[in-house]
Enzyme design. Structure first.
Site, PDB file in Angstrom:
ATOM      1  N   HIS A   1       0.810  -1.187   0.097  1.00 52.26           N
ATOM      2  CA  HIS A   1       0.056  -0.186   0.029  1.00 52.26           C
ATOM      3  C   HIS A   1       0.915   1.335  -0.040  1.00 52.26           C
ATOM      4  CE1 HIS A   1      -4.008  -1.850   0.046  1.00 52.26           C
ATOM      5  NE2 HIS A   1      -3.681  -2.665   1.315  1.00 52.26           N
TER       6      HIS A   1
ATOM      7  N   ASP B   1       0.833  -4.610   5.335  1.00 50.00           N
ATOM      8  CA  ASP B   1      -0.421  -5.518   5.007  1.00 50.00           C
ATOM      9  C   ASP B   1      -0.395  -5.653   3.362  1.00 50.00           C
ATOM     10  OD1 ASP B   1      -1.304  -3.022   5.189  1.00 50.00           O
ATOM     11  OD2 ASP B   1      -3.259  -3.630   4.598  1.00 50.00           O
ATOM     12  N   GLU B   2      -0.889  -6.830   3.027  1.00 51.79           N
ATOM     13  CA  GLU B   2      -1.524  -7.070   1.498  1.00 51.79           C
ATOM     14  C   GLU B   2       0.019  -6.473   0.888  1.00 51.79           C
ATOM     15  OE1 GLU B   2      -5.035  -4.689   1.332  1.00 51.79           O
ATOM     16  OE2 GLU B   2      -6.150  -6.493   1.748  1.00 51.79           O
ATOM     17  N   VAL B   3       0.965  -7.123   0.869  1.00 50.00           N
ATOM     18  CA  VAL B   3       2.087  -6.736   0.147  1.00 50.00           C
ATOM     19  C   VAL B   3       2.406  -7.692  -1.138  1.00 50.00           C
ATOM     20  CG1 VAL B   3       4.703  -6.711   0.206  1.00 50.00           C
ATOM     21  CG2 VAL B   3       3.476  -6.482   2.470  1.00 50.00           C
TER      22      VAL B   3
END
Length: 481
Positions: free
Chosen positions: A92, A148-150
């Site tokens: 992100h 998060d959400e790499v």
């Protein structure tokens, strides 16, 4: 004040990457947050932080000034709300990597969301961002470093080469960067503990999590960070959450956090907040906290996402979600949405009912931004549907003023009385509401957010209606074929 809550910290998340509120509005809602049971804020500044020097290009057009950030922190202290800044440092990262000056630090050249963990410049960039944020948040007990959400990690050219070595994996690559950022925080700001979202850690083998440490380093990730277990579903699986808490504790993480949602988790283009969904989410987390290891959870973060990512549309505006936030906070405080919790919510919001349709009535609520909720509810429930009913459901429009008729600018005169009054009535209703809504939004948000929300939620339907009215007027003024 905690009552029967298993969560010592109840943290309201402010996602500032879309429709960031003006400081004047925060001064109105902070005391409300406190009255409802919150005792901390998670401030996700993104491009609203007043970065300086080579990072100044990260600032949004209406980014807070340093004095405004200090004013926010002062207001938070005044209302006994502890501030936890959040800074994305791995995934992100669109608000950074979209800029040409930093595009070479992308993991995958085409995508601006993930930072390349192999470049020394990447860690230097993140370190500089951390230090600037901490300079304005001296004394903060926690700093959330995201992670998060790499997405696409391991798909960059440098990563592909690195992963060819037998001992390397995507998991160790993730842990290595996480550890590097957390170490920077611990060394430069020793009184501050980094928090991380847990999703990149969830599926890692216990042996890797508890035992992994680069050969030249003496401490692993569990000694450096506190994971935040996030799950925004109404049907959150309680037993699996308990297993995950036990796993993290056995791997050496001394403290854990939970994260629920009070808005921004049920659809990227959601305009009205489904309170029942978010209440159920809190109740499931209450069960997980009570069934999990005693004292494992430091607190719960009630996330309020404003965009799914930097390039997504706006979801529910903060004032629209205040009633849902109130329900969620009071439920967490009391252990359920009891009659006592309900009475407190109604008292704090100045409402006699929590029925969604009641919020449309002018003066039905008295909390800050309640006028926005009333107007947005009207738009969300009726604008698009009323226009579609006229254009697609009215038999006189579909039968005698179809797109063909409109292009030809012809209509049977006998049909005009069956169409024109409803068109003008509907146009008058929504055209009158628009400036009222625009003024209400402008009191809380900056001009770009006002323009974006109206462009996404009001103008498409209003323009369809205006176009129909214009075509009808021209057709009436012309002789028949």
């Amino acid at each position: 004040m905690a009552g029967s809550s298993p969560f010592p910290m109840r943290v309201v998340h402010l996602d500032l990457k879309g429709a960031p509120p003006k400081v004047s509005y925060l001064s109105e809602v902070f005391p409300l947050f406190r009255a409802l049971g919150a005792n901390a804020l998670l401030m996700e500044y993104e491009d609203m932080f007043p970065y300086e020097g080579h990072l100044k290009l990260l600032r949004a057009q209406h980014a807070y000034s340093p004095s405004e950030v200090r004013a926010i922190l002062h207001l938070a202290r005044q209302h006994e709300l502890e501030v936890i800044p959040l800074l994305q440092t791995f995934g992100h990262m669109e608000f950074v990597l979209k800029h040409r000056a930093f595009a070479h630090l992308r993991e995958v050249a085409l995508f601006p969301n993930t930072l390349n963990p192999h470049e020394a410049e990447s860690l230097a960039l993140v370190g500089a961002m951390v230090d600037q944020v901490m300079e304005l948040h001296q004394g903060a007990r926690w700093l959330h470093i995201g992670c998060d959400e790499v997405y696409y990690l391991g798909e960059g050219e440098a990563s592909k080469q690195w992963l060819q070595q037998e001992q390397n994996s995507q998991a160790t690559l993730c842990l290595s960067h996480m550890r590097a950022v957390a170490s920077h925080v611990r060394i430069r700001h020793p009184d501050t503990t980094p928090l991380v979202w847990d999703d990149m850690l969830r599926d890692m083998p216990e042996g890797l999590l508890e035992g992994w440490t680069p050969a030249h380093l003496e401490s692993g990730v569990p000694q450096l960070v506190e994971p935040v277990l996030w799950d925004y579903r109404a049907d959150l699986d309680v037993p699996s959450k308990v297993v995950l808490m036990e796993k993290f504790r056995s791997c050496g993480f001394p403290r854990l956090w939970a994260a629920s949602a009070f808005k921004g988790a049920t659809g990227a283009h959601q305009a009205l907040t489904p309170a029942e969904h978010h209440l159920r989410n809190q109740l499931q987390w209450l069960q997980a906290a009570q069934a999990g290891p005693a004292g494992a959870l430091q607190g719960i973060i009630l996330t309020g996402w404003q965009r799914y990512d930097h390039f997504a549309v706006l979801c529910e505006l903060l004032p629209v979600a205040i009633p849902t936030l109130a329900i969620c906070l009071q439920s967490l405080l009391h252990g359920s949405f009891s009659e006592e919790a309900k009475a407190m919510v109604q008292s704090c919001l100045g409402v006699s009912s929590l029925d969604l349709t009641d919020f449309m009535r002018e003066g039905a609520c008295s909390f800050p931004g309640s006028d926005i909720l009333a107007l947005v509810t009207q738009v969300g429930l009726h604008l698009r549907s009323s226009v579609e009913a006229l254009l697609d459901g009215n038999r006189y429009v579909t039968g005698w003023f179809s797109p063909y008729h409109r292009r030809q600018k012809v209509i049977h005169p006998v049909m005009v009385p069956h169409i024109q009054p409803e068109v003008l009535s509907l146009l008058g209703r929504w055209a009158t509401l628009l400036p009222e809504l625009e003024a209400a939004l402008a009191r809380v948000f900056y001009p770009d957010a006002v323009e974006e929300w109206l462009e996404e939620n009001v103008r498409p339907s209003l323009q369809r209606l205006q176009s129909l009215a214009q075509d009808l007027s021209q057709a009436i003024g012309q002789p028949g074929p």
